[in-house]
Write a protein that holds these residues in place. Structure first.
Motif, short mmCIF file in Angstrom:
data_model
loop_
_atom_site.label_atom_id
_atom_site.label_comp_id
_atom_site.label_asym_id
_atom_site.label_seq_id
_atom_site.Cartn_x
_atom_site.Cartn_y
_atom_site.Cartn_z
N ARG A 1 1.03 -1.19 0.00
CA ARG A 1 0.02 -0.04 -0.14
C ARG A 1 1.05 1.16 0.03
O ARG A 1 1.46 1.48 0.88
CB ARG A 1 -0.90 0.16 1.23
CG ARG A 1 -1.86 -1.19 1.36
CD ARG A 1 -2.88 -1.04 0.33
NE ARG A 1 -3.92 -2.28 0.44
CZ ARG A 1 -4.98 -2.36 1.01
NH1 ARG A 1 -5.35 -1.19 1.82
NH2 ARG A 1 -5.76 -3.34 1.13
N LEU A 2 0.70 1.96 -1.11
CA LEU A 2 1.34 3.19 -1.19
C LEU A 2 0.71 4.46 -0.63
O LEU A 2 -0.62 4.52 -1.07
CB LEU A 2 1.95 3.64 -2.47
CG LEU A 2 2.82 2.36 -3.31
CD1 LEU A 2 3.12 3.05 -4.58
CD2 LEU A 2 3.86 2.29 -2.44
N LEU A 3 0.73 5.10 0.18
CA LEU A 3 -0.09 6.04 0.90
C LEU A 3 0.52 7.59 0.55
O LEU A 3 1.83 7.73 0.38
CB LEU A 3 0.01 6.14 2.44
CG LEU A 3 -0.46 4.50 2.97
CD1 LEU A 3 -0.68 4.35 4.53
CD2 LEU A 3 -2.02 4.33 2.56
N LYS A 4 -0.13 8.64 0.74
CA LYS A 4 0.28 9.89 0.68
C LYS A 4 1.09 10.23 2.13
O LYS A 4 0.77 9.52 3.34
CB LYS A 4 -0.97 10.71 0.54
CG LYS A 4 -1.88 10.79 1.59
CD LYS A 4 -3.24 11.69 1.44
CE LYS A 4 -4.17 11.58 2.60
NZ LYS A 4 -5.40 12.29 2.10
N PRO A 5 1.53 11.26 2.32
CA PRO A 5 2.21 11.80 3.40
C PRO A 5 1.33 11.74 4.52
O PRO A 5 0.05 12.22 4.50
CB PRO A 5 2.77 13.02 3.09
CG PRO A 5 3.04 12.92 1.53
CD PRO A 5 1.95 12.24 1.18
N LEU A 6 1.79 11.15 5.77
CA LEU A 6 0.65 10.89 6.99
C LEU A 6 0.74 12.05 7.85
O LEU A 6 1.79 12.63 8.09
CB LEU A 6 1.19 9.61 7.52
CG LEU A 6 1.29 8.38 6.71
CD1 LEU A 6 1.50 7.24 7.65
CD2 LEU A 6 -0.09 8.10 6.28
N GLN A 7 -0.34 12.17 8.54
CA GLN A 7 -0.21 13.05 9.87
C GLN A 7 0.47 12.43 10.89
O GLN A 7 0.39 11.10 10.97
CB GLN A 7 -1.73 13.42 10.20
CG GLN A 7 -2.52 14.23 9.02
CD GLN A 7 -3.13 15.60 9.62
OE1 GLN A 7 -3.02 15.87 10.81
NE2 GLN A 7 -4.24 16.13 8.68
N TYR A 8 1.04 12.88 11.80
CA TYR A 8 2.07 12.30 12.69
C TYR A 8 1.28 11.31 13.44
O TYR A 8 1.72 10.18 13.83
CB TYR A 8 2.62 13.42 13.53
CG TYR A 8 3.79 12.99 14.47
CD1 TYR A 8 4.75 12.05 14.01
CD2 TYR A 8 3.55 13.09 15.64
CE1 TYR A 8 5.56 11.51 14.87
CE2 TYR A 8 4.51 12.71 16.88
CZ TYR A 8 5.47 11.93 16.21
OH TYR A 8 6.62 11.42 16.86
#
Length: 373
Positions: free
Chosen positions: A261-268
């Protein structure tokens, strides 16, 4: 006391967030300059740490060269550092913002407090340009906040006065514990894709962003992740860094691959949630090396050397470089049992009180200018 905190990247905000809060609590007037090195990656962090921006840089990400970015940040910091404007400037780590901010303050006779001081690999080209940046910041700094005794020893060997070095731990641990407290009581991830990740496979978190890995080394790492995805019992989760070169390589190698799974940048807080669910982490990130031990996680470090050897010495980290076989063997070893192989040892990077110690030390030198002279 008037303090200016300078940051520009996601890790800087995370690690200086607790310092900002501690200085405020101590009664300092704290202004914040944000250069904007990481815009997309900073989403939600200012709100999490209740940081109020007072100065924002412009145009940094439009500068194509590192030299151009450095010059622009230095110029923008220069505009803030008039006579008697601040008693000190606080920078963190080894970024362009930290180095440019430290240099601008030094040239304006404003004392610099360096958070996470004394990290060294001994090689100016690895990591690049971070190793150069951290050495430059040391020369410009008045107060040096070393995360560990080893970092303190590096500074002493370079001639830094012992009374200007404080071993405080790493503020990454402070930030992690603060964010983890937000997960208590049934946390629902902000990113719906994370909330819907299947739970019937062993979660392997990957983070990749180092410049020295772009190209052939990153291809090798991605091939290893692809092979691990084919095992069938693991789920590889990779938040993709916005650097266009990295993104292109990752999408080309891993797009539409099974169990990846490639995700967008995450919230911390979402990232901390993923750490709490992970069996292991494949990473070239310095921050993850500091964070993972709090969860007992054993991690594979995709670099040839690390300026955080404490994580290796404590048994939490293994250097695997970009070696495909070492990465696949390491992940398979750490996912071979029926439960994550967590270590009970304490985090070698601190106890979550680093920011408080930093604020107390800064206030003990009032004014800071006396220490700079």
């Amino acid at each position: 006391m008037r303090i200016l905190i300078a940051f520009g990247t996601r890790p800087e905000i995370i690690k200086l967030g607790p310092v900002y809060r501690a200085l405020h609590k101590s009664g300092a007037h704290v202004d914040v300059f944000w250069s904007g090195q990481h815009i997309d990656l900073a989403d939600g962090l200012l709100e999490l740490f209740e940081i109020e921006l007072t100065h924002s840089g412009t145009g940094v990400m439009q500068e194509p060269s590192l030299a151009g970015k450095f010059a622009l940040i230095t110029q923008q910091m220069q505009a803030l550092l008039g006579p008697q404007q601040y008693d000190g400037v606080v920078v963190q780590g080894d970024t362009m913002t930290a180095a440019a901010g430290a240099l601008a303050a030094f040239l304006n006779h404003v004392p610099v407090a360096h958070v996470e001081a004394g990290l060294r690999t001994g090689k100016l080209d690895s990591p690049w340009p971070e190793e150069f940046n951290r050495r430059l910041i040391t020369i410009a700094s008045t107060l040096h906040f070393a995360p560990t005794e080893r970092s303190r020893d590096h500074l002493l060997r370079e001639g830094v006065q012992s009374d200007l070095i404080s071993v405080v731990g790493n503020t990454a641990v402070d930030a992690l514990l603060y964010a983890r407290s937000k997960l208590a009581g049934g946390y629902v991830p902000i990113d719906r894709e994370i909330a819907n990740l299947p739970r019937d496979r062993k979660l392997v978190l990957a983070t990749l962003h180092r410049r020295e890995n772009i190209g052939a080394p990153l291809d090798e790492i991605l091939e290893a992740l692809c092979e691990l995805g084919n095992d069938g019992d693991k789920l590889i989760v990779l938040p993709v860094h916005p650097n266009p070169d990295i993104r292109a390589q990752v999408v080309r190698a891993l797009g539409a691959r099974p169990n990846i799974r490639l995700l967008k940048p995450l919230q911390y807080t979402d990232f901390v949630y993923l750490l709490s669910r992970s069996w292991t982490v494949v990473t070239d990130s310095g921050g993850v090396q500091e964070e993972a031990p709090t969860f007992g996680l054993q991690i594979l470090i995709t670099r040839e050397s690390t300026e955080r050897p404490e994580v290796v010495d404590a048994g939490f980290g293994t250097l695997v470089g970009s070696n495909r076989d070492a990465i696949t063997a390491g992940v398979r070893r750490l996912t071979s049992s029926n439960a994550p192989q967590l270590l009970p040892a304490r985090n070698p990077f601190g106890d979550g009180q680093a920011a408080r110690r930093i604020a107390e030390r800064i206030f003990s030198l009032r004014p800071l200018q006396q220490a700079a002279e």
